[in-house]
Design an enzyme around this catalytic site. Sequence first.
Site, PDB file in Angstrom:
ATOM      1  N   GLY A 113     -36.107  25.997  57.356  1.00 37.46           N
ATOM      2  CA  GLY A 113     -37.297  25.868  58.184  1.00 37.46           C
ATOM      3  C   GLY A 113     -37.434  27.035  59.146  1.00 37.46           C
ATOM      4  O   GLY A 113     -36.440  27.639  59.540  1.00 37.46           O
ATOM      5  N   HIS A 168     -35.941  28.993  63.842  1.00 40.75           N
ATOM      6  CA  HIS A 168     -34.547  29.302  64.170  1.00 40.75           C
ATOM      7  C   HIS A 168     -34.331  30.801  64.317  1.00 40.75           C
ATOM      8  O   HIS A 168     -33.207  31.263  64.281  1.00 40.75           O
ATOM      9  CB  HIS A 168     -33.618  28.787  63.074  1.00 40.75           C
ATOM     10  CG  HIS A 168     -33.887  27.383  62.673  1.00 40.75           C
ATOM     11  ND1 HIS A 168     -33.836  26.355  63.581  1.00 40.75           N
ATOM     12  CD2 HIS A 168     -34.229  26.831  61.484  1.00 40.75           C
ATOM     13  CE1 HIS A 168     -34.127  25.219  62.957  1.00 40.75           C
ATOM     14  NE2 HIS A 168     -34.388  25.485  61.693  1.00 40.75           N
ATOM     15  N   LYS A 174     -27.947  25.688  54.474  1.00 41.95           N
ATOM     16  CA  LYS A 174     -27.494  24.828  55.567  1.00 41.95           C
ATOM     17  C   LYS A 174     -27.612  23.370  55.108  1.00 41.95           C
ATOM     18  O   LYS A 174     -28.594  22.985  54.477  1.00 41.95           O
ATOM     19  CB  LYS A 174     -28.347  25.057  56.820  1.00 41.95           C
ATOM     20  CG  LYS A 174     -28.286  26.501  57.312  1.00 41.95           C
ATOM     21  CD  LYS A 174     -28.916  26.698  58.673  1.00 41.95           C
ATOM     22  CE  LYS A 174     -30.394  26.341  58.740  1.00 41.95           C
ATOM     23  NZ  LYS A 174     -31.240  27.058  57.765  1.00 41.95           N
ATOM     24  N   ASP A 232     -33.184  20.927  52.764  1.00 41.10           N
ATOM     25  CA  ASP A 232     -32.764  22.241  52.275  1.00 41.10           C
ATOM     26  C   ASP A 232     -31.953  22.103  51.001  1.00 41.10           C
ATOM     27  O   ASP A 232     -32.164  22.835  50.025  1.00 41.10           O
ATOM     28  CB  ASP A 232     -31.917  22.965  53.339  1.00 41.10           C
ATOM     29  CG  ASP A 232     -32.745  23.392  54.539  1.00 41.10           C
ATOM     30  OD1 ASP A 232     -33.663  22.646  54.915  1.00 41.10           O
ATOM     31  OD2 ASP A 232     -32.493  24.473  55.104  1.00 41.10           O
ATOM     32  N   HIS A 286     -33.004  21.414  64.948  1.00 41.18           N
ATOM     33  CA  HIS A 286     -34.389  21.069  64.619  1.00 41.18           C
ATOM     34  C   HIS A 286     -35.072  20.316  65.729  1.00 41.18           C
ATOM     35  O   HIS A 286     -35.983  19.530  65.498  1.00 41.18           O
ATOM     36  CB  HIS A 286     -34.441  20.264  63.319  1.00 41.18           C
ATOM     37  CG  HIS A 286     -33.974  21.066  62.152  1.00 41.18           C
ATOM     38  ND1 HIS A 286     -32.667  21.113  61.784  1.00 41.18           N
ATOM     39  CD2 HIS A 286     -34.647  21.881  61.312  1.00 41.18           C
ATOM     40  CE1 HIS A 286     -32.535  21.924  60.735  1.00 41.18           C
ATOM     41  NE2 HIS A 286     -33.721  22.408  60.431  1.00 41.18           N
TER      42      HIS A 286
END
Lengths: 355, 355, 219, 219
Positions: free
Chosen positions: B52, B55, B103, B108, B217
């Site tokens: 995502g 980050h 990760k 994911d 997150h």
Amino acid sequence: MKKLINNAEDVTLEQLKGFGLAHPEIEVHFDPNYVAVAGGVQNRVAVVSGGGAGHEPLHGGYVGMGMLDAACPGQTFTSPTPDQMYEAGKAVNGGKGILQIIKNYTGDVLNFRMAADLLRDEGIDVRNVVIDDDVALKDSLYTAGRRGLGTTVIAEKVCGAASQEGYDLDRLEALCKKVNIHGKSMGMALTPCTTPQNGTPSFELAEDEMEIGIGIHGEPGTERMPIKSADEITEILATRILEDGAYTRELTEWDSEKGDWVDVEVKDITFQSGDEVIAIVNSMGATPISELYTVYAKLAEVAEKHGVKIVRKLIGHYITSLEMAGVSITLVKADEEILRLYDAPVNTPALRWGV
Amino acid sequence: MKKLINNAEDVTLEQLKGFGLAHPEIEVHFDPNYVAVAGGVQNRVAVVSGGGAGHEPLHGGYVGMGMLDAACPGQTFTSPTPDQMYEAGKAVNGGKGILQIIKNYTGDVLNFRMAADLLRDEGIDVRNVVIDDDVALKDSLYTAGRRGLGTTVIAEKVCGAASQEGYDLDRLEALCKKVNIHGKSMGMALTPCTTPQNGTPSFELAEDEMEIGIGIHGEPGTERMPIKSADEITEILATRILEDGAYTRELTEWDSEKGDWVDVEVKDITFQSGDEVIAIVNSMGATPISELYTVYAKLAEVAEKHGVKIVRKLIGHYITSLEMAGVSITLVKADEEILRLYDAPVNTPALRWGV
Amino acid sequence: MSDTTNSEAAVSAAAIRLWLQKSAEVLAEKRAYLTELDSPIGDADHGNNMDRGFKAVVATLSDKEDVGAVLKAVAMTLISKVGGASGPLYGTFFLDAGKPFAGKAALEPADLVTMFEDGIAGVKKRGRAEPGMKTMLDAQIPAAEALKAAVAEGKSAVEALKAAADAAEEGMKATIPMQAQRGRASYLGERSIDHQDPGATSSYLIIRALAEAVAETSQ
Amino acid sequence: MSDTTNSEAAVSAAAIRLWLQKSAEVLAEKRAYLTELDSPIGDADHGNNMDRGFKAVVATLSDKEDVGAVLKAVAMTLISKVGGASGPLYGTFFLDAGKPFAGKAALEPADLVTMFEDGIAGVKKRGRAEPGMKTMLDAQIPAAEALKAAVAEGKSAVEALKAAADAAEEGMKATIPMQAQRGRASYLGERSIDHQDPGATSSYLIIRALAEAVAETSQ
Ligand SMILES: Nc1ncnc2c1ncn2[C@@H]1O[C@H](COP(=O)(O)OP(=O)(O)O)[C@@H](O)[C@H]1O
Ligand SMILES: Nc1ncnc2c1ncn2[C@@H]1O[C@H](COP(=O)(O)OP(=O)(O)O)[C@@H](O)[C@H]1O
Ligand SMILES: [Mg+2]
Ligand SMILES: [Mg+2]
Ligand SMILES: [Mg+2]
Ligand SMILES: [Mg+2]
């Protein structure tokens, strides 16, 4: 106030201690506080800077091979005191004199100038170059003059490399002044920040407001306005920078022939179509790196419209105001000399390449 | 919500556009979205990651010589989709196979696995290595298993260097797994963060509360507790990491002999007196670099008490959660191989040395 | 209190020490207030700076009976502990204010005038500031003028310093409508109007502390 | 409305399309609600993910009369548009649910049972999840069971799907006291208790949309 600190009174001290542990190649000296390249400087000009804490990585993060030889951190957002620059200067002096790079804030200017006087009393040649690149401030007669912003980072990089190359103090001083008149910056804030010492935000901003034309000390800007899109904000900052006139002011410099401080008229360049520039898109702290890329995209577009080409760029945290959200933009016109020195190897906690 | 964005719906797209403009040596592909080293990979294993957005600099900032060959960004905090990894994999494949570094988040893992299946259908050898280094989560049987945190950065650095050195896919996969079982992380939050898509904070925290054991997150952590001093917080995180047991879990891996996914038992190392480690003291976003040094000082002290020596360190923004305030700590036990590859040259937007 | 025989006495080194102690006390007490004043038009540190500086002054207060030496020590401490703009400016004030009185054990009323005038001249030079620019000078200069007038009229040190402190208070208040032309506040342009200058405020507090210290030691 | 002659009719491809449209509508409407559910025990994106995915589904809805092809297209769109955990899981559901019906123009009630069971089997395998783990399965499985029972009793598709939707709603609510064992919510351990699972909620909404679409097209 939510911070990773132990004791608000000792916060700069405890951070300095950690900095020393993390970077054993840099010597941390306490009371007076300064950080310096271990072993001092041999047979070249020492480059020294400093200023209030809270702008990290500036300045301590730029100490190391090819950039600063020493940095003097003050309390949070408070300029350091002359004894710091005096001791740091003596520690790194390599017999070829000292260049002090100073952001134009009354406190910094006065304290560095006092230190320069003290060092000269010891027979060390010292030059002060003031960085005053903040185009948010138009006027110098009725203000303390333009503040020092991101051009400081480029000046430190370029002058550190020039010292490595063997520039003498006269040439280095001239180079630093050139970088200053080649550099223009402007910043904005979405949120204020809180110093550990105060514990409450430095000003208040409604959910739909922003400050344009801020410095780096959590102070309000020159204008408050309704919050706008990233593109609109970037357009405001970039246009002000790119279309800024040939700002002219008197700066106080040391005249080594006269042996006294003199006032000298200094005039900025204006950007011209065909110019190549080094750009900084700088997070004031809390603004994530990702958002800086939206700003960069628009900056590149506005620069291109002005015929100005970005040939190098730094995008990230370079000159911050604690956890303030916002961005500042810096453009420095790069000639062959500035570009060569910018590209030279550097090895500091915050900037590293070529090694 | 105060952000430098134009349109919340398109935010990852506009940031990606800026990223491409800023880093012309990296190719940005849209629909499906990925970034990749321009020109692809010749005659070595391609190293690909993704996850995502939100980050940053992870993962796009680590694309370049000596690190990742491609990165696939999802929407903010949402894993990318298989078509992204599929197209990115085809674009960078250099005939020696692809290592996917993933990760450990359900999304994911599932999306990368689907992509791996699709790439294998095209005759490309793909290995998935899952990073699950978050010691805040004890148990794997009744959870989705430990999350992937800062060890990901070290895995990307080390594996990128190994690919440059000419490791084949088997060796590279083994190395990446080794880095994973050598690495342990834990994070905490002082404040939540706000995705542009939602516009409101992901959770609420009182002025005197913090979350311990967070992921990346914006989700709440494993425990909420009264806010403590930087030293106490660091002691909690560092002790949990240093005294973590030999975490054992089943991970799903591709068995290239069987040509099928198999479950393999994987066991972490435990830190021992005499170990040398690479440390990351990572800002979750808004926490200023200066505060990380207070954390580093205490981390070094706690590590020393355990006989563990920090031989390399990264202190700054490496794996963030937008503008969340907080810190995460990562320690990776470094043997000769890991250290050599860590020190190898790297040239990416966010990590650069040796060139 | 009722004994006024000493009311015309010179200002002793002990009175100067009491002044500095009282200054430190009031600056500690008003620390948050001064910082608050520095918030809308500055960087919200003036109270912290002055408190830090004067705490150090008191901690290192020399018990010499030499007024010049005491003031010089104050200057050096302020210069090395305050930082910011106010550090070198107050440092210069005390440095230049004390210079004529090296070796002197007490100050006559006329000496007080010299002390103020020399200190102010130093601040003006160091900061390139003039009255009306919304700085500490806007409290200091009216104080010096009132002091000088009162001394010329033959008033006692106690009375003259009371007049000086009242004038400083007026001067401090008069900074509210001014637009700043020096220091950080000048960056705000017109937005600096309608705020009281923090440095003028600390100067007033210090001058008031002097008047009180001399009044107490003269009783 | 009063004409019930068609009530036992098979579920046409048009009904399936209406189902997907209605799903997209309700997911758009409940977008903020689903994201809110994903906030205390997740990463606050489930509503955004589902809305983005089903908007794309509707935009690319094939007008083929082949139920299998329609469901496969839905699967591919969800896989490439949703991301997160729910993207591949819902994608797998539709992929496996549609597989037996390639080339078929309509579904009989028994086919609906197969569709659900195959879809669920896919989700279970892909996500390594079982009932009771506080996931989308906890709405899907009770729905499939109720559907199967109703069809076995000879109920119409409309009636059977109504029973399935009611069971999904129960199942969704039953996730509240569960401790999550899969997905992000599992990281919270006991703190995941007392929150309704966002994926179970979106599954319920989608199943309710199916019941309504079939009821409408059967009228
Ligand atoms: N050039 C100057 N001359 C005289 N006084 C000044 C000047 N610049 C600033 N000051 C005074 O200093 C005060 C601010 O001090 P302080 O907040 O401690 O330092 P800084 O502005 O560096 O944070 C101002 O309120 C003003 O009274
Ligand atoms: N392993 C799994 N099996 C079945 N469903 C799962 C699994 N993991 C997560 N889910 C479902 O996915 C939902 C979360 O979806 P979403 O928020 O879109 O993805 P993410 O968790 O990646 O952000 C959960 O509420 C749960 O119902
Ligand atoms: Mg200050
Ligand atoms: Mg997600
Ligand atoms: Mg101030
Ligand atoms: Mg989610």
